[in-house]
Design an enzyme around this catalytic site. Sequence first.
Site, PDB file in Angstrom:
ATOM      1  N   ASP A   1       0.886  -1.428  -0.095  1.00  0.00           N
ATOM      2  CA  ASP A   1      -0.013  -0.050  -0.026  1.00  0.00           C
ATOM      3  C   ASP A   1       0.969   1.197   0.054  1.00  0.00           C
ATOM      4  OD1 ASP A   1      -2.222   1.231  -0.024  1.00  0.00           O
ATOM      5  OD2 ASP A   1      -2.692   1.066   2.067  1.00  0.00           O
TER       6      ASP A   1
ATOM      7  N   HIS B   1       2.613   3.917  -9.005  1.00  0.00           N
ATOM      8  CA  HIS B   1       2.190   2.640  -9.226  1.00  0.00           C
ATOM      9  C   HIS B   1       3.549   1.994 -10.024  1.00  0.00           C
ATOM     10  CE1 HIS B   1      -1.655   2.280  -7.601  1.00  0.00           C
ATOM     11  NE2 HIS B   1      -2.091   3.305  -8.334  1.00  0.00           N
TER      12      HIS B   1
ATOM     13  N   LEU C   1      11.298 -19.880  -5.259  1.00  0.00           N
ATOM     14  CA  LEU C   1      10.608 -19.393  -4.696  1.00  0.00           C
ATOM     15  C   LEU C   1       9.207 -19.334  -5.426  1.00  0.00           C
ATOM     16  CD1 LEU C   1       9.513 -16.694  -2.778  1.00  0.00           C
ATOM     17  CD2 LEU C   1      10.071 -15.338  -4.885  1.00  0.00           C
TER      18      LEU C   1
HETATM   19  C1  IPE Z   1      -5.204  -2.879  -0.370  1.00  0.00           C
HETATM   20  O1  IPE Z   1      -5.089  -1.745  -0.592  1.00  0.00           O
HETATM   21  C2  IPE Z   1      -5.167  -3.511  -1.878  1.00  0.00           C
HETATM   22  C3  IPE Z   1      -3.835  -3.532  -2.147  1.00  0.00           C
HETATM   23  C4  IPE Z   1      -2.733  -3.285  -1.875  1.00  0.00           C
HETATM   24  C5  IPE Z   1      -4.109  -4.279  -3.493  1.00  0.00           C
HETATM   25  P1  IPE Z   1      -6.144  -0.711  -0.640  1.00  0.00           P
HETATM   26  O2  IPE Z   1      -5.369   0.884  -0.622  1.00  0.00           O
HETATM   27  O3  IPE Z   1      -7.010  -0.784  -1.769  1.00  0.00           O
HETATM   28  O4  IPE Z   1      -6.875  -0.661   0.692  1.00  0.00           O
HETATM   29  P2  IPE Z   1      -7.599   0.445   1.526  1.00  0.00           P
HETATM   30  O5  IPE Z   1      -8.667   1.070   0.542  1.00  0.00           O
HETATM   31  O6  IPE Z   1      -6.722   1.369   2.319  1.00  0.00           O
HETATM   32  O7  IPE Z   1      -8.622  -0.496   2.611  1.00  0.00           O
HETATM   33  C1  IPE Z   2      -1.415   0.227  -3.387  1.00  0.00           C
HETATM   34  O1  IPE Z   2      -1.404   1.729  -3.283  1.00  0.00           O
HETATM   35  C2  IPE Z   2      -1.595  -0.228  -4.771  1.00  0.00           C
HETATM   36  C3  IPE Z   2      -3.215  -0.696  -5.248  1.00  0.00           C
HETATM   37  C4  IPE Z   2      -3.975  -0.813  -4.200  1.00  0.00           C
HETATM   38  C5  IPE Z   2      -3.239  -1.096  -6.455  1.00  0.00           C
HETATM   39  P1  IPE Z   2      -2.469   2.739  -3.302  1.00  0.00           P
HETATM   40  O2  IPE Z   2      -2.940   2.995  -4.680  1.00  0.00           O
HETATM   41  O3  IPE Z   2      -3.593   2.093  -2.644  1.00  0.00           O
HETATM   42  O4  IPE Z   2      -1.823   3.770  -2.564  1.00  0.00           O
HETATM   43  P2  IPE Z   2      -2.707   4.952  -1.420  1.00  0.00           P
HETATM   44  O5  IPE Z   2      -3.071   4.100  -0.531  1.00  0.00           O
HETATM   45  O6  IPE Z   2      -3.835   5.509  -2.187  1.00  0.00           O
HETATM   46  O7  IPE Z   2      -1.388   5.612  -0.941  1.00  0.00           O
HETATM   47 MG    MG Z   3      -4.276   2.401  -0.605  1.00  0.00          MG
END
Ligand code: IPE
Ligand code: IPE
Ligand code: MG
Length: 235
Positions: A21, A38, A132
């Site tokens: 995240d 990303h 892995l």
């Molecule tokens: C969890 O992150 C999903 C992934 C890392 C793919 P999100 O950013 O989607 O989760 P929330 O919205 O903080 O719960």
């Molecule tokens: C995690 O990073 C990647 C995915 C959920 C695809 P986020 O896109 O959720 O990043 P934040 O949480 O908005 O910083």
């Molecule tokens: Mg997120």
Amino acid sequence: MSLKEQIDLTKLPKHVAIIMDGNGRWAKKRMLPRIIGHTNGVKTVKKIVEFARKLNIQVLTLYAFSTENWQRPKDEVSGIMTLLKTYLKSELENMIENQISFRVSGDISRMSEDIQAELKEAVDKTKDMKSLVLNLALNYGSRQEILMACRDLMSKGITNPTEQDFSDCLYTKGLPDPDLLIRTSGEMRISNFLLWQIAYTEIYVTDVLWPDFNEDEFCKAIIDYQKRDRRFGKV
Ligand code: IPE
Ligand code: IPE
Ligand code: MG
């Protein structure tokens, strides 16, 4: 002593799962579009996969896209899908070379035909690889997975399933449960990830954003894990 040297190689977690995240916040801090976050997140994925393999970790599950992430803006979703396709194309050779066995957890039928084909090719070509296991959670949601398992059990006529029967209907069939769950970016939640499988998993949350996560941060998580007293409900 370096962080890596502080790891007790005899007590490694067999299965590490990561909620990757913070890509969006990483980009926002730099006034960049989210997709750049990303893109940098993918760079971290490559580094961490390589490091996990070198450490001899057996299974690495990475949460890449949740069943809820479809609700993001269309251009972000399509940008992530393009990154996924590029990643698969560029990494397959590397996986084969390094004996990495690629798996997917999630309902890929909602992904585009070409991505499904790339995924199937990667799974197929690496299925006998012996180092892995890289398990990518894609269009993954634990509730969806649990319902799928229930339907599967019913269709098989199993009316009184054991825990093993149930586990065998999950995407993670055959994999040990995660020993360590890492979440980057500080959020203290599970976000629909591996609800069944993490019953006794040790949880480690770091404030480091996923694009900034690196080998040293991974070592810190493992060192912290190795200090835990895992009791599994016993004394
Ligand atoms: C969890 O992150 C999903 C992934 C890392 C793919 P999100 O950013 O989607 O989760 P929330 O919205 O903080 O719960
Ligand atoms: C995690 O990073 C990647 C995915 C959920 C695809 P986020 O896109 O959720 O990043 P934040 O949480 O908005 O910083
Ligand atoms: Mg997120």
